[in-house]
Design a protein around this motif. Structure first.
Motif, short mmCIF file in Angstrom:
data_model
loop_
_atom_site.label_atom_id
_atom_site.label_comp_id
_atom_site.label_asym_id
_atom_site.label_seq_id
_atom_site.Cartn_x
_atom_site.Cartn_y
_atom_site.Cartn_z
N GLN A 39 0.83 -1.21 0.00
CA GLN A 39 0.00 0.00 0.00
C GLN A 39 0.86 1.26 0.00
N ALA A 40 2.01 1.22 0.72
CA ALA A 40 2.90 2.37 0.75
C ALA A 40 3.48 2.66 -0.63
N LEU A 41 3.83 1.61 -1.36
CA LEU A 41 4.38 1.79 -2.70
C LEU A 41 3.33 2.41 -3.63
N GLU A 42 2.08 1.94 -3.51
CA GLU A 42 1.00 2.52 -4.34
C GLU A 42 0.79 3.99 -4.00
N LYS A 43 0.82 4.31 -2.69
CA LYS A 43 0.64 5.70 -2.26
C LYS A 43 1.78 6.58 -2.78
N ALA A 44 3.01 6.08 -2.72
CA ALA A 44 4.16 6.85 -3.22
C ALA A 44 4.01 7.13 -4.71
N ASP A 45 3.58 6.13 -5.46
CA ASP A 45 3.41 6.33 -6.91
C ASP A 45 2.32 7.36 -7.19
N GLN A 46 1.25 7.37 -6.36
CA GLN A 46 0.19 8.36 -6.55
C GLN A 46 0.73 9.77 -6.31
N LEU A 47 1.51 9.94 -5.25
CA LEU A 47 2.06 11.26 -4.95
C LEU A 47 3.06 11.71 -6.00
N LEU A 48 3.86 10.76 -6.50
CA LEU A 48 4.86 11.12 -7.51
C LEU A 48 4.20 11.43 -8.86
N ALA A 49 3.01 10.89 -9.11
CA ALA A 49 2.30 11.22 -10.35
C ALA A 49 1.93 12.70 -10.38
N ALA A 50 1.64 13.25 -9.19
CA ALA A 50 1.31 14.68 -9.10
C ALA A 50 2.55 15.54 -9.00
#
Length: 387
Positions: A39-50
């Motif tokens: 879940q942390a990896l998915e969250k990091a990818d979401q933040l880095l997309a922005a």
């Protein structure tokens, strides 16, 4: 402290951003601390997309990838951080630790030299560089002995290096642990610091052989001399006139002097109080249960009123410890300089040096344990890092 906890605490200290982004980072940090890595990896990818260049999120992503044993991707993340933020020493240090895990010691050395160049007072990088030099020297002496096994000088040097790297005399432990630069050092707004530590492989055993002992000749023991024994003449001397024969004098018995017996010295007594011995034994048994990953026995060494760290309640703390101990891979916990500094009634205080090693983390720290006697057993009531 684990690298997840270290990453979270350091990132909190370096946040210089708006409330919305701070909340997002807090969510990511919480996932990492709870071990919810996917879940942390998915969250990091979401933040880095922005915000693709966010150094804090990228650094946390590198930590998560390392935890997931995706070392190649973690190396790529930290490598790109060194290109985008060459003034930060921590990404170089983390790269060195990952390279050391892969036994690429030349790359690790180069990365640590860059960390020191950007931050000359970065003590962790200096210490890690010393470890890498020792590993390189060990490899060189191993090679020399493979070519010439009779090389006594290489044998002695290799043994000396291994003794230097050894902490308790059982195994060689790397100390490649990244640490944050002092808080006073200026950092760009997006700077993030964390620790990713993986132990290098233990070098092969030395082929040096111990020299044969030189025998020592025993010291001769002088025998006591015996006094002469008087002997009677075989025949009486002739006399002019017959006389009554006089019987010969009786021979004096030989006197043998006994050697003086050495004075007996009292056997040395163990002056350690029985309570201190019991407390020290309980602490060593606690570390042993931890190393064996015996969750039930390990948790049994904590008091009923134990104070968990991080503000967790007892149930949440036990679930976290159970998850860590049942995670695949070996755990090794060695204790050094265990000292029972005080015992008052049913309470005791112990100071020690702890060496922890797992598949993804190797760290040494000083600890203070407060123990209490419950149901006839010494158990830990409080555990804290530091003196």
């Amino acid at each position: 402290m684990s690298k997840r906890a270290l990453a979270a605490s350091l990132l909190l200290a370096s946040l210089l951003c708006g409330p919305v982004r701070a909340d997002s980072l807090q969510d990511l940090q919480t996932l990492v601390k709870q071990g919810q890595l996917t879940q942390a990896l998915e969250k990091a990818d979401q933040l880095l997309a922005a915000k693709p260049r966010d150094a804090q999120v990228r650094f946390l992503k590198g930590v998560v990838l390392s935890e997931l044993n995706r070392s190649g991707e973690a190396v790529a993340v930290f490598q790109k951080l060194t290109e985008d933020y060459p003034e930060l020493p921590e990404p170089y240090n983390n790269l060195a630790v990952l390279y050391a895990q892969q036994r690429q010691y030349d790359k690790a050395r180069t990365a640590l030299e860059m960390a020191i160049r950007t931050h000359p007072s970065y003590a962790t990088a200096h210490e890690n560089l010393g470890d890498i030099y020792a590993r390189l020297a060990s490899q060189a002496y191993d090679k020399a002995l493979a070519l010439d096994s009779s090389n006594v000088a290489a044998q002695n040097k290799l043994a000396l290096i291994r003794e230097m790297m050894s902490v308790t005399g059982k195994t060689v432990r790397p100390t490649a642990v990244a640490s944050a630069a002092p808080a006073a050092q200026p950092r760009p707004p997006a700077a993030a610091v964390a620790a990713v530590a993986t132990p290098p492989a233990t070098p092969a055993k030395p082929v040096a052989t111990a020299p044969a002992a030189t025998p020592t000749a025993p010291t001769p023991v002088a025998k006591p001399a015996l006094p002469p024994v008087a002997m009677a003449p075989s025949t009486p001397a002739p006399a002019a006139k017959p006389a009554t024969p006089v019987p010969p004098p009786a021979a004096k018995p030989a006197v043998v002097k006994e050697e003086p017996k050495p004075a007996k010295h009292p056997e040395p007594k163990d002056e350690t109080p029985p309570q201190a011995t019991a407390v020290a034994k309980a602490v060593h048994n606690w570390a042993g249960a931890w190393s064996k990953k015996d969750v039930k026995s390990y948790l049994g060494f904590y008091a009923k009123d134990f104070e968990p760290p991080k503000g967790l309640n007892r149930k949440a703390w036990e679930e976290e410890r159970n998850q860590r101990l049942t995670k695949p891979g070996n755990i090794e916990v060695d204790l050094e300089n265990v000292k029972v500094v005080s015992i008052t009634g049913d309470r005791a205080t112990v100071k020690l040096r702890q060496h922890y090693r797992s598949a993804n983390l190797s760290i040494s720290s000083n600890k203070t344990l407060n123990l209490v006697l419950q149901d006839g057993k010494w158990v830990i009531q409080q555990e804290r890092v530091g003196g």
